[in-house]
Scaffold this active site. Structure first.
Site, PDB file in Angstrom:
ATOM      1  N   ASP A  13       0.825  -1.223   0.000  1.00  0.00           N
ATOM      2  CA  ASP A  13       0.000   0.000   0.000  1.00  0.00           C
ATOM      3  C   ASP A  13       0.854   1.265   0.000  1.00  0.00           C
ATOM      4  OD1 ASP A  13      -2.452  -1.573   0.317  1.00  0.00           O
ATOM      5  OD2 ASP A  13      -1.779  -1.864   2.382  1.00  0.00           O
ATOM      6  N   LYS A  16       2.440   2.187  -4.988  1.00  0.00           N
ATOM      7  CA  LYS A  16       3.138   1.663  -6.175  1.00  0.00           C
ATOM      8  C   LYS A  16       2.360   1.926  -7.446  1.00  0.00           C
ATOM      9  CE  LYS A  16       3.360  -2.485  -4.446  1.00  0.00           C
ATOM     10  NZ  LYS A  16       2.846  -2.156  -3.102  1.00  0.00           N
ATOM     11  N   GLY A  40      -4.400  -4.113  -4.627  1.00  0.00           N
ATOM     12  CA  GLY A  40      -5.103  -3.071  -5.354  1.00  0.00           C
ATOM     13  C   GLY A  40      -4.186  -1.906  -5.640  1.00  0.00           C
ATOM     14  N   HIS A  41      -4.076  -1.515  -6.896  1.00  0.00           N
ATOM     15  CA  HIS A  41      -3.291  -0.348  -7.283  1.00  0.00           C
ATOM     16  C   HIS A  41      -4.246   0.763  -7.705  1.00  0.00           C
ATOM     17  CE1 HIS A  41       0.630  -2.769  -8.206  1.00  0.00           C
ATOM     18  NE2 HIS A  41       0.408  -2.583  -6.924  1.00  0.00           N
ATOM     19  N   GLN A 225       1.676  -6.020  -3.205  1.00  0.00           N
ATOM     20  CA  GLN A 225       2.036  -6.110  -1.794  1.00  0.00           C
ATOM     21  C   GLN A 225       3.371  -5.378  -1.529  1.00  0.00           C
ATOM     22  OE1 GLN A 225       1.047  -9.470  -3.175  1.00  0.00           O
ATOM     23  NE2 GLN A 225      -1.026  -9.077  -2.573  1.00  0.00           N
TER      24      GLN A 225
END
Length: 426
Positions: A13, A16, A40-41, A225
């Site tokens: 988180d 990225k 999740g990005h 991650q």
């Protein structure tokens, strides 16, 4: 042009998605190499439009870029189709850009059921998974009973492997967990339907990527991650089930290490983590709520509130060693704008002694007390800064101190969620 791996140097988180989106504009091929739709990005365009991506590489938002989901990723076909449909509805040309390795393992309903049952069974010792079947799918992969995309494409092979897996899992469900079984016919029909939707994306990713390299194209490897959730190097057992570190870029894509030119580590100006596990620099409740609210620290995948704490240089220094990080991108500096003071953890007190390296066990981590440096805050809005010189002097000093402690240059600073709210340092 250089081939670059982007990894998180904390517990994930770190932002990225934004850094990958920024770098993708200059690259030809973007490769996701591990994890599943438990990650999740988030990317916010200059228009303010927000995209949250779970499986598809963040480069998909740049027209003309080839985006590859590598063999190291575990793919939930239902989640992939939903993500494709959502992007297409918003005008993204997915079919012209996306490829998926035919060696990627697939997630099935029994994986999700196992994930939840195992968490319930361990009770207080739970890991805090997303319940999306990621860990059990990787378990099957390592146990050599997993089902890959290529297997789905061959109906006879798929039937045989699915039947074996369902018979085995139903034994577990009934005899160990006393839970309902799953139906072969129902899952077979469901996945046959998925096959019709996603077969067009299947490829030999190793060949695709190495041909791109031979043609002089540049590759950007996208990790999910973070380092401290890596199955080998993280705060075990409070980790994910894949290699989220830079070495995973090679094993998870089929590209040899001699082709990797640079590793960029992404860190927040503070620290967060989701789920269970040790967290030495975790904020007290009032400050936690303040930073969580200002930083919108809620999981992009699950919506769970993230735990927040001060920047941990012990953690990041080790991540730099593990990944071979050559430069750092610092995100969310603006979230600290209102803080009268900011702290940096430079070591831990563990069992009466000061240590500057992370301990080996989660139990020892839980006994660590942070040793802090305290610095004055800048109490100034940084969201409009476009160069280091435009930052308040105290913010500049904070970043310079991070550079000294980490012994790696900071190359990118982000001061907001939009694409334009990031700048490079010479």
């Amino acid at each position: 042009m250089a081939n670059v791996v982007v990894v998180g140097a904390q517990w994930g988180d770190e932002g990225k998605g934004k850094i990958i989106d920024l770098l993708a504009a200059e690259m030809d091929v973007i490769v996701r190499f591990q994890g599943g739709n438990n990650a999740g990005h988030t990317v916010v365009l200059d228009t303010g439009e927000e995209f949250v991506l779970h499986l598809i590489p963040s480069g998909i938002l740049h027209p003309g870029k080839t985006c590859v989901i590598g063999n190291g990723v575990v793919v939930d076909p239902a989640a992939l189709i939903a993500e494709i449909d959502a992007l297409v509805q918003r005008g993204v040309a997915v079919d012209d850009q996306l490829l998926v390795s035919d060696q990627a393992h697939l997630i099935f309903p029994y994986h999700k059921q196992l994930d939840k049952l195992r968490e319930q069974r361990v009770g207080p010792g739970k890991i805090g998974t997303t319940g999306r079947g990621i860990g059990p799918c990787y378990t099957d992969k390592v146990a050599r009973v997993g089902i890959r995309f290529a297997d789905l494409l061959d109906d006879a092979v798929f039937r045989q492997k699915l039947r074996y897996n369902i018979e085995e899992k139903n034994e577990l469900f009934t005899k160990l967990y006393h839970a309902p079984t799953v139906s072969f016919d129902e899952i077979y029909r469901q996945y046959a339907g998925y096959r019709a939707r996603i077969a067009r994306y299947a490829c030999n990713a190793t060949v695709v990527l190495n041909r791109a390299l031979a043609d002089g194209k540049s590759l950007l490897f996208e990790g999910a991650q973070g380092t401290w959730l890596d199955i080998d190097h993280g705060t075990y057992p409070y980790v994910t089930s894949s290699n989220a570190t830079a070495g995973g870029a090679c094993t998870g894509s089929g590209v040899g290490p001699r082709h990797i030119d640079q590793v960029v580590g992404v860190v927040k100006a503070y620290t967060t983590r989701v789920g269970e596990g040790p967290f030495p620099t975790e904020f007290p409740p009032a400050l936690m709520e303040q930073i969580r609210t200002k930083g919108k620290e809620f999981g992009a995948t699950t919506g769970r509130p993230r735990r927040c704490g001060w920047f941990d240089a012990v953690l990041v220094r080790q991540a730099i060693l593990i990944n071979g990080i050559g430069e750092i991108a610092v995100t969310k500096l603006d979230v600290l704008d209102d803080s009268p003071t900011v702290k940096i953890c430079t070591g831990y007190r563990l069992d009466g002694r000061t240590v500057t390296e992370p301990p080996a066990t989660a139990e020892a981590w839980a006994r660590c007390e942070p040793v802090y440096e305290e610095h004055p805050g800048w109490r100034t809005d940084t969201a409009a800064a476009t160069t280091m010189d435009e930052l308040p002097a105290a913010a500049q000093r904070y970043l310079h101190r991070l550079t000294e402690l980490l012994q790696v240059k900071i190359s990118i600073v982000s001061v907001g969620s939009k694409r334009e709210q990031a700048f490079r340092l010479a």
